[in-house]
Design a protein around this motif. Structure first.
Motif, PDB file in Angstrom:
ATOM      1  N   LEU A  60       0.870  -1.174   0.000  1.00 36.37           N
ATOM      2  CA  LEU A  60       0.000   0.000   0.000  1.00 36.37           C
ATOM      3  C   LEU A  60       0.902   1.218   0.000  1.00 36.37           C
ATOM      4  O   LEU A  60       2.072   1.122   0.368  1.00 36.37           O
ATOM      5  CB  LEU A  60      -0.845   0.044   1.276  1.00 36.37           C
ATOM      6  CG  LEU A  60      -1.547  -1.229   1.738  1.00 36.37           C
ATOM      7  CD1 LEU A  60      -2.119  -1.029   3.135  1.00 36.37           C
ATOM      8  CD2 LEU A  60      -2.658  -1.588   0.759  1.00 36.37           C
ATOM      9  N   THR A  61       0.366   2.346  -0.393  1.00 32.40           N
ATOM     10  CA  THR A  61       1.094   3.574  -0.082  1.00 32.40           C
ATOM     11  C   THR A  61       0.225   4.376   0.868  1.00 32.40           C
ATOM     12  O   THR A  61      -0.995   4.236   0.895  1.00 32.40           O
ATOM     13  CB  THR A  61       1.403   4.453  -1.312  1.00 32.40           C
ATOM     14  OG1 THR A  61       0.187   4.923  -1.864  1.00 32.40           O
ATOM     15  CG2 THR A  61       2.214   3.711  -2.337  1.00 32.40           C
ATOM     16  N   PHE A  62       0.902   5.189   1.647  1.00 33.65           N
ATOM     17  CA  PHE A  62       0.203   6.014   2.628  1.00 33.65           C
ATOM     18  C   PHE A  62       0.883   7.369   2.609  1.00 33.65           C
ATOM     19  O   PHE A  62       2.084   7.450   2.370  1.00 33.65           O
ATOM     20  CB  PHE A  62       0.312   5.370   4.012  1.00 33.65           C
ATOM     21  CG  PHE A  62      -0.430   6.128   5.081  1.00 33.65           C
ATOM     22  CD1 PHE A  62      -1.807   6.076   5.155  1.00 33.65           C
ATOM     23  CD2 PHE A  62       0.261   6.906   6.009  1.00 33.65           C
ATOM     24  CE1 PHE A  62      -2.497   6.784   6.141  1.00 33.65           C
ATOM     25  CE2 PHE A  62      -0.421   7.608   6.993  1.00 33.65           C
ATOM     26  CZ  PHE A  62      -1.801   7.543   7.047  1.00 33.65           C
ATOM     27  N   ARG A  63       0.114   8.426   2.818  1.00 31.99           N
ATOM     28  CA  ARG A  63       0.753   9.747   2.901  1.00 31.99           C
ATOM     29  C   ARG A  63       0.835  10.159   4.347  1.00 31.99           C
ATOM     30  O   ARG A  63      -0.186  10.305   5.023  1.00 31.99           O
ATOM     31  CB  ARG A  63      -0.019  10.792   2.089  1.00 31.99           C
ATOM     32  CG  ARG A  63       0.055  10.477   0.625  1.00 31.99           C
ATOM     33  CD  ARG A  63       0.550  11.586  -0.254  1.00 31.99           C
ATOM     34  NE  ARG A  63       1.072  10.976  -1.486  1.00 31.99           N
ATOM     35  CZ  ARG A  63       0.360  10.192  -2.274  1.00 31.99           C
ATOM     36  NH1 ARG A  63      -0.892   9.926  -2.004  1.00 31.99           N
ATOM     37  NH2 ARG A  63       0.912   9.665  -3.335  1.00 31.99           N
ATOM     38  N   SER A  64       2.049  10.325   4.776  1.00 30.92           N
ATOM     39  CA  SER A  64       2.313  10.666   6.165  1.00 30.92           C
ATOM     40  C   SER A  64       1.606  11.955   6.554  1.00 30.92           C
ATOM     41  O   SER A  64       1.643  12.941   5.813  1.00 30.92           O
ATOM     42  CB  SER A  64       3.822  10.795   6.309  1.00 30.92           C
ATOM     43  OG  SER A  64       4.148  11.682   7.321  1.00 30.92           O
ATOM     44  N   LYS A  65       0.972  11.928   7.689  1.00 32.59           N
ATOM     45  CA  LYS A  65       0.271  13.120   8.168  1.00 32.59           C
ATOM     46  C   LYS A  65       0.133  12.978   9.676  1.00 32.59           C
ATOM     47  O   LYS A  65      -0.372  11.971  10.141  1.00 32.59           O
ATOM     48  CB  LYS A  65      -1.107  13.180   7.493  1.00 32.59           C
ATOM     49  CG  LYS A  65      -1.918  14.394   7.864  1.00 32.59           C
ATOM     50  CD  LYS A  65      -3.062  14.615   6.887  1.00 32.59           C
ATOM     51  CE  LYS A  65      -4.299  13.806   7.205  1.00 32.59           C
ATOM     52  NZ  LYS A  65      -5.459  14.149   6.386  1.00 32.59           N
ATOM     53  N   PRO A  66       0.609  13.951  10.432  1.00 30.78           N
ATOM     54  CA  PRO A  66       0.507  13.801  11.879  1.00 30.78           C
ATOM     55  C   PRO A  66      -0.932  13.493  12.276  1.00 30.78           C
ATOM     56  O   PRO A  66      -1.830  14.065  11.676  1.00 30.78           O
ATOM     57  CB  PRO A  66       0.915  15.173  12.419  1.00 30.78           C
ATOM     58  CG  PRO A  66       1.662  15.815  11.314  1.00 30.78           C
ATOM     59  CD  PRO A  66       1.134  15.247  10.041  1.00 30.78           C
ATOM     60  N   PRO A  67      -1.192  12.629  13.255  1.00 36.16           N
ATOM     61  CA  PRO A  67      -0.214  11.930  14.092  1.00 36.16           C
ATOM     62  C   PRO A  67       0.339  10.668  13.447  1.00 36.16           C
ATOM     63  O   PRO A  67       1.110   9.972  14.080  1.00 36.16           O
ATOM     64  CB  PRO A  67      -1.036  11.579  15.322  1.00 36.16           C
ATOM     65  CG  PRO A  67      -2.402  11.328  14.778  1.00 36.16           C
ATOM     66  CD  PRO A  67      -2.568  12.308  13.650  1.00 36.16           C
ATOM     67  N   TYR A  68      -0.081  10.365  12.226  1.00 36.46           N
ATOM     68  CA  TYR A  68       0.427   9.157  11.581  1.00 36.46           C
ATOM     69  C   TYR A  68       1.598   9.538  10.682  1.00 36.46           C
ATOM     70  O   TYR A  68       1.460   9.586   9.458  1.00 36.46           O
ATOM     71  CB  TYR A  68      -0.696   8.457  10.814  1.00 36.46           C
ATOM     72  CG  TYR A  68      -1.891   8.180  11.694  1.00 36.46           C
ATOM     73  CD1 TYR A  68      -1.796   7.248  12.723  1.00 36.46           C
ATOM     74  CD2 TYR A  68      -3.076   8.888  11.542  1.00 36.46           C
ATOM     75  CE1 TYR A  68      -2.870   7.018  13.572  1.00 36.46           C
ATOM     76  CE2 TYR A  68      -4.149   8.662  12.390  1.00 36.46           C
ATOM     77  CZ  TYR A  68      -4.040   7.729  13.404  1.00 36.46           C
ATOM     78  OH  TYR A  68      -5.099   7.510  14.243  1.00 36.46           O
ATOM     79  N   ASN A  69       2.711   9.858  11.309  1.00 33.19           N
ATOM     80  CA  ASN A  69       3.865  10.284  10.521  1.00 33.19           C
ATOM     81  C   ASN A  69       5.156   9.618  10.974  1.00 33.19           C
ATOM     82  O   ASN A  69       6.227  10.030  10.567  1.00 33.19           O
ATOM     83  CB  ASN A  69       3.997  11.823  10.576  1.00 33.19           C
ATOM     84  CG  ASN A  69       4.191  12.327  11.984  1.00 33.19           C
ATOM     85  OD1 ASN A  69       3.966  11.595  12.945  1.00 33.19           O
ATOM     86  ND2 ASN A  69       4.623  13.559  12.117  1.00 33.19           N
ATOM     87  N   THR A  70       5.038   8.600  11.816  1.00 32.18           N
ATOM     88  CA  THR A  70       6.239   7.872  12.195  1.00 32.18           C
ATOM     89  C   THR A  70       6.095   6.437  11.738  1.00 32.18           C
ATOM     90  O   THR A  70       4.988   5.978  11.439  1.00 32.18           O
ATOM     91  CB  THR A  70       6.431   7.864  13.728  1.00 32.18           C
ATOM     92  OG1 THR A  70       5.306   7.183  14.308  1.00 32.18           O
ATOM     93  CG2 THR A  70       6.512   9.269  14.297  1.00 32.18           C
ATOM     94  N   VAL A  71       7.202   5.719  11.667  1.00 36.28           N
ATOM     95  CA  VAL A  71       7.169   4.319  11.262  1.00 36.28           C
ATOM     96  C   VAL A  71       6.181   3.561  12.139  1.00 36.28           C
ATOM     97  O   VAL A  71       5.319   2.829  11.661  1.00 36.28           O
ATOM     98  CB  VAL A  71       8.580   3.699  11.363  1.00 36.28           C
ATOM     99  CG1 VAL A  71       8.511   2.192  11.216  1.00 36.28           C
ATOM    100  CG2 VAL A  71       9.492   4.304  10.316  1.00 36.28           C
ATOM    101  N   VAL A  72       6.291   3.790  13.448  1.00 34.44           N
ATOM    102  CA  VAL A  72       5.471   3.022  14.379  1.00 34.44           C
ATOM    103  C   VAL A  72       3.987   3.387  14.266  1.00 34.44           C
ATOM    104  O   VAL A  72       3.125   2.508  14.222  1.00 34.44           O
ATOM    105  CB  VAL A  72       5.982   3.217  15.826  1.00 34.44           C
ATOM    106  CG1 VAL A  72       5.045   2.563  16.822  1.00 34.44           C
ATOM    107  CG2 VAL A  72       7.382   2.649  15.947  1.00 34.44           C
ATOM    108  N   SER A  73       3.690   4.685  14.181  1.00 32.43           N
ATOM    109  CA  SER A  73       2.280   5.057  14.134  1.00 32.43           C
ATOM    110  C   SER A  73       1.625   4.622  12.824  1.00 32.43           C
ATOM    111  O   SER A  73       0.464   4.215  12.805  1.00 32.43           O
ATOM    112  CB  SER A  73       2.105   6.563  14.363  1.00 32.43           C
ATOM    113  OG  SER A  73       2.770   7.306  13.379  1.00 32.43           O
ATOM    114  N   ILE A  74       2.370   4.687  11.734  1.00 36.46           N
ATOM    115  CA  ILE A  74       1.790   4.273  10.449  1.00 36.46           C
ATOM    116  C   ILE A  74       1.604   2.762  10.426  1.00 36.46           C
ATOM    117  O   ILE A  74       0.563   2.248  10.018  1.00 36.46           O
ATOM    118  CB  ILE A  74       2.660   4.760   9.271  1.00 36.46           C
ATOM    119  CG1 ILE A  74       2.639   6.283   9.204  1.00 36.46           C
ATOM    120  CG2 ILE A  74       2.169   4.163   7.962  1.00 36.46           C
ATOM    121  CD1 ILE A  74       3.594   6.880   8.211  1.00 36.46           C
ATOM    122  N   ALA A  75       2.623   2.048  10.915  1.00 36.34           N
ATOM    123  CA  ALA A  75       2.500   0.586  10.976  1.00 36.34           C
ATOM    124  C   ALA A  75       1.309   0.214  11.861  1.00 36.34           C
ATOM    125  O   ALA A  75       0.550  -0.692  11.537  1.00 36.34           O
ATOM    126  CB  ALA A  75       3.784  -0.037  11.494  1.00 36.34           C
TER     127      ALA A  75
END
Ligand SMILES: *[C@@H]1O[C@H](CO)[C@@H](O)[C@H](O)[C@H]1NC(C)=O
Ligand SMILES: *[C@@H]1O[C@H](CO)[C@@H](O)[C@H](O)[C@H]1NC(C)=O
Ligand SMILES: *[C@@H]1O[C@H](CO)[C@@H](O)[C@H](O)[C@H]1NC(C)=O
Ligand SMILES: *[C@@H]1O[C@H](CO)[C@@H](O)[C@H](O)[C@H]1NC(C)=O
Ligand SMILES: *[C@@H]1O[C@H](CO)[C@@H](O)[C@H](O)[C@H]1NC(C)=O
Ligand SMILES: *[C@@H]1O[C@H](CO)[C@@H](O)[C@H](O)[C@H]1NC(C)=O
Ligand SMILES: *[C@@H]1O[C@H](CO)[C@@H](O)[C@H](O)[C@H]1NC(C)=O
Ligand SMILES: *[C@@H]1O[C@H](CO)[C@@H](O)[C@H](O)[C@H]1NC(C)=O
Length: 648
Positions: A60-75
């Protein structure tokens, strides 16, 4: 080996021309946002289970955006393996992605009933709707329809705090795709201005194959932001591919992309920022053309509408491949903007930035994607950005205020923007104010704190009252305030700033706020209302942090609901002789450094700023005058400020 495979794929394609590799999955088009349509094509629920295997590795691709902007939070959000995610993106596991950066996410895709899906669990937050979850939080990786089927067994309302299974859109290759050497399908999240050919080019895939994988064709190729496009891949995708495609090809090929290596050893960079002097003569290279073209491309598109029937207002139709090479030289609008920008904004060559930062060496990395560099002997901060940065550039190019960070120049290279800022020696305020911060040897005295608060208030007042149109900053938090050598404050990070006009339709932005939730005003959290009073509330929170030395999240732990409850006890005490409550309220490091009466005035100011009713809050101009009195009184050692916050 690779060459062999390539040959093999070519051979197959020659034998069975692409046209025979039939339609695989219908492209979702714009159906995904119309949650009310129940007779919609099944594609809104997911990709059909028509593959060779029921389960497969997918991406998948995801566009980082706070709060989902770290490896851990996106995972965590996407139920992916953080280790694999960091490896795929060539970053360390504690890496923070820049906002808007494309992140590759490995996932297991399985067939459940009719549709493929990658499950993830999401905890519902205040204000969520299926559309907000699908479109804003997951960026289009799921749809409201798919989410609704998952929650069909729940009650009709979705409750804050309850857990929801969110099926993410993924698919496994069909027999025909497998025969063509396609081993993986990547669900690519389309963003503004992209075309099938541009997306295919990113991954080195034949456009025809991508069109077919999505049941699109040479005559029917319109795609829309916040929907997924399946990209057929032979090999797993890799990070070097995810950078945004550059604008139309230019004469000189750009140097090969270098994604910044993960932050390695803790480098003990002091956040050293300093004013950039005026830099040497502006060279109007083609880079300007690119920059301006990029900046005004969207505007341009409106005047030359692409071949789309009745595209809805909220979606920008995608121009046909080939149409992109607009004849920019002849466009007077373009020339105008060029001259207006060229006068005030320096355009750097990428090579200059490379030599300024030792080729973006980890040693020069300050934090995230911000590098420290030296240009012509002056220290600068260079921020590497992705996606649409025109908002920040336009804004910073038109505002000039001592308390707002100065944008020294820009550079565009190979799909990335580089914004070059003045450098502030003492780094972010967040390094200085928190009592429990690791760097507890850093501390600010009362006068410095009041001066910083006044600086921030002046900067915000300028944005609210002296820019046309007025802007709402929206991003107030201690890490966005930088301190120069004299501990004077400069506001930075303007990517969320909005014009205060035309506030309707901003509700979707609610998702942005979660990262700095504690600073957000109740009316914004509840209704998405944006006004300058939103910044006043945020300022109240910041001031609370400044005087207590406590982080907003710790302050929230002390109250039931409203942050202003922390003030109740202190305010009760006003007419008594004791100052116990006040003393324990103010940062212990300030003991004996302030006059209680002035501290009390400050508490009242904070109370005013935190009013639940936006109209009851003072405006930034009043705040700034009030603080200025407190500062003067502090300097003079006066006992109290003669003006009072208007009774509210
Ligand atoms: C769904 O229903 C609407 C009218 O209710 C109709 O206009 C539309 O064509 C239908 N769509 C499909 C895919 O059947
Ligand atoms: C994540 O992936 C790594 C490397 O592939 C593996 O060693 C680890 O066990 C995985 N973790 C989980 C929780 O599956
Ligand atoms: C996904 O979630 C559904 C329930 O929502 C469950 O039935 C299914 O087994 C899950 N699939 C996977 C692969 O975990
Ligand atoms: C989906 O989200 C994007 C960005 O968050 C927003 O611009 C767009 O308007 C949203 N679409 C809908 C239908 O809400
Ligand atoms: C909803 O309930 C029905 C029957 O009770 C069950 O068959 C179905 O799997 C449930 N759906 C989900 C998503 O749990
Ligand atoms: C299907 O699964 C088999 C066995 O796991 C694997 O060898 C094959 O590559 C898979 N096919 C595709 C197209 O993923
Ligand atoms: C990334 O993918 C491209 C194209 O498939 C390939 O040429 C390159 O070697 C890959 N890089 C890495 C680090 O795997
Ligand atoms: C990230 O983790 C590595 C070790 O895995 C550590 O050396 C480094 O300092 C960490 N970086 C940050 C910014 O925390």
């Amino acid at each position: 080996m690779l060459a062999l495979r390539f040959f093999f794929v070519c051979a197959i394609l020659l034998i069975c021309p692409p046209i025979l590799i039939q339609a695989q999955q219908p492209y979702i088009r714009k159906l995904s946002t119309n949650c009310a349509v129940t007779n919609a094509s099944t594609s809104v629920f997911g990709y059909a289970c028509n593959g060779v295997n029921d389960t497969c590795q997918a991406y998948l691709t995801f566009r980082s955006k706070p709060p989902y902007n770290t490896v851990v939070s996106i995972a965590g959000l996407l139920n992916a393996n953080a280790t694999q995610l960091s490896q795929l993106n060539l970053v360390s596991e504690n890496y923070t992605f820049g906002t808007g950066e494309t992140v590759l996410v490995p996932t297991r895709c399985s067939c459940l009933g009719q549709f493929y899906q990658a499950n993830t669990t999401y905890v519902i937050q205040s204000g969520d709707t299926p559309l907000l979850i699908a479109n804003d939080t997951f960026g289009g990786l799921s749809t409201c329809h798919a989410i609704n089927t998952e929650r069909s067994n729940l009650t009709t309302d979705i409750y804050t705090g309850s857990r929801l299974t969110v099926p993410l859109r993924c698919a496994c290759p069909t027999e025909k795709q497998a025969a063509a050497g396609i081993n993986y399908l990547l669900s690519y999240l389309i963003t503004w201005g992209q075309t099938v050919s541009a997306i295919s080019a990113i991954f080195g895939v034949d456009t025809g194959l991508t069109l077919q994988a999505n049941e699109l064709s040479e005559t029917d190729f319109n795609i829309y932001p916040f929907t997924t496009l399946l990209v057929p891949l032979s090999n797993p995708p890799n990070k070097s591919q995810t950078i945004a495609p550059p604008p139309p090809p230019t004469t000189s090929p750009p140097p090969s992309p270098l994604s910044p290596p993960p932050p390695t050893s803790a480098n003990d960079h002091k956040w050293v920022y300093m004013l950039v002097g005026v830099l040497g003569g502006v060279v109007l290279t083609f880079a300007i053309g690119l920059c301006i073209f990029y900046l005004f491309f969207s505007k341009k598109k409106k005047t030359t509408p692409p071949t789309v029937s009745s595209a809805s207002q909220s979606f920008e139709a995608i121009v046909k491949p080939g149409d992109k090479k607009l004849d920019i030289d002849e466009d007077s609008e373009f020339l105008e903007s060029l001259s207006s920008i060229a006068q005030s904004l320096k355009v750097y060559k990428f090579e200059q930035l490379q030599s300024a930062t030792q080729d973006f060496s980890p040693d020069c990395l300050i934090k995230g994607s911000v590098y420290q560099g030296t240009i012509n002997g002056n220290l600068v901060a260079i921020k590497k950005m992705h996606g649409d940065v025109s908002n920040e550039i336009r804004l910073l190019n038109t505002i000039h205020h001592h308390n707002l960070i100065h944008l020294a120049g820009v550079c565009f290279d190979d799909g990335h923007w580089y914004l070059v800022y003045e450098f502030a020696v003492n780094g972010p305020l967040s390094d200085w104010i928190y009592y429990n911060a690791l760097s507890s040897n850093k501390s600010l005295n009362w006068m410095q704190r009041i001066q910083i608060a006044l600086d921030v208030a002046n900067g915000l007042d300028y944005l609210h009252s002296y820019t046309t149109p007025p802007y709402v900053y929206k991003n107030l938090e201690s890490s966005n305030i930088l301190l120069d050598g004299d501990f004077r404050a400069k506001i930075t990070n303007f990517d969320l700033a909005r014009s205060a006009e035309g506030q309707e339709g901003q509700f979707a932005l609610t998702r942005h706020i979660v990262g700095t939730r504690g600073y957000m005003s109740p009316e914004y959290l509840e209704n998405g209302l944006i006004s300058t009073k939103l910044d006043v509330y945020g300022f109240g929170v910041l001031l609370l942090e400044i005087v207590t030395g406590k982080h907003v999240s710790d302050l929230y732990e002390m109250v039931n609901k409203n942050l202003s409850e922390v003030l109740y006890d202190v305010l009760q005490e006003e007419n008594t002789d004791t100052n116990e409550k006040l003393t324990s309220f103010i940062d212990q490091r300030l003991q004996g450094n302030y006059l209680p009466e002035l501290a009390m005035s400050l508490v009242k100011l904070i109370d005013g700023c935190l009013s639940k009713d936006p109209s009851a809050r003072p405006d930034m101009n009043e705040v700034s005058q009030y603080l200025s009195r407190i500062l003067t009184a502090s300097q003079a050692g006066a006992l109290s400020v003669t003006i009072s916050v208007q009774a509210r």
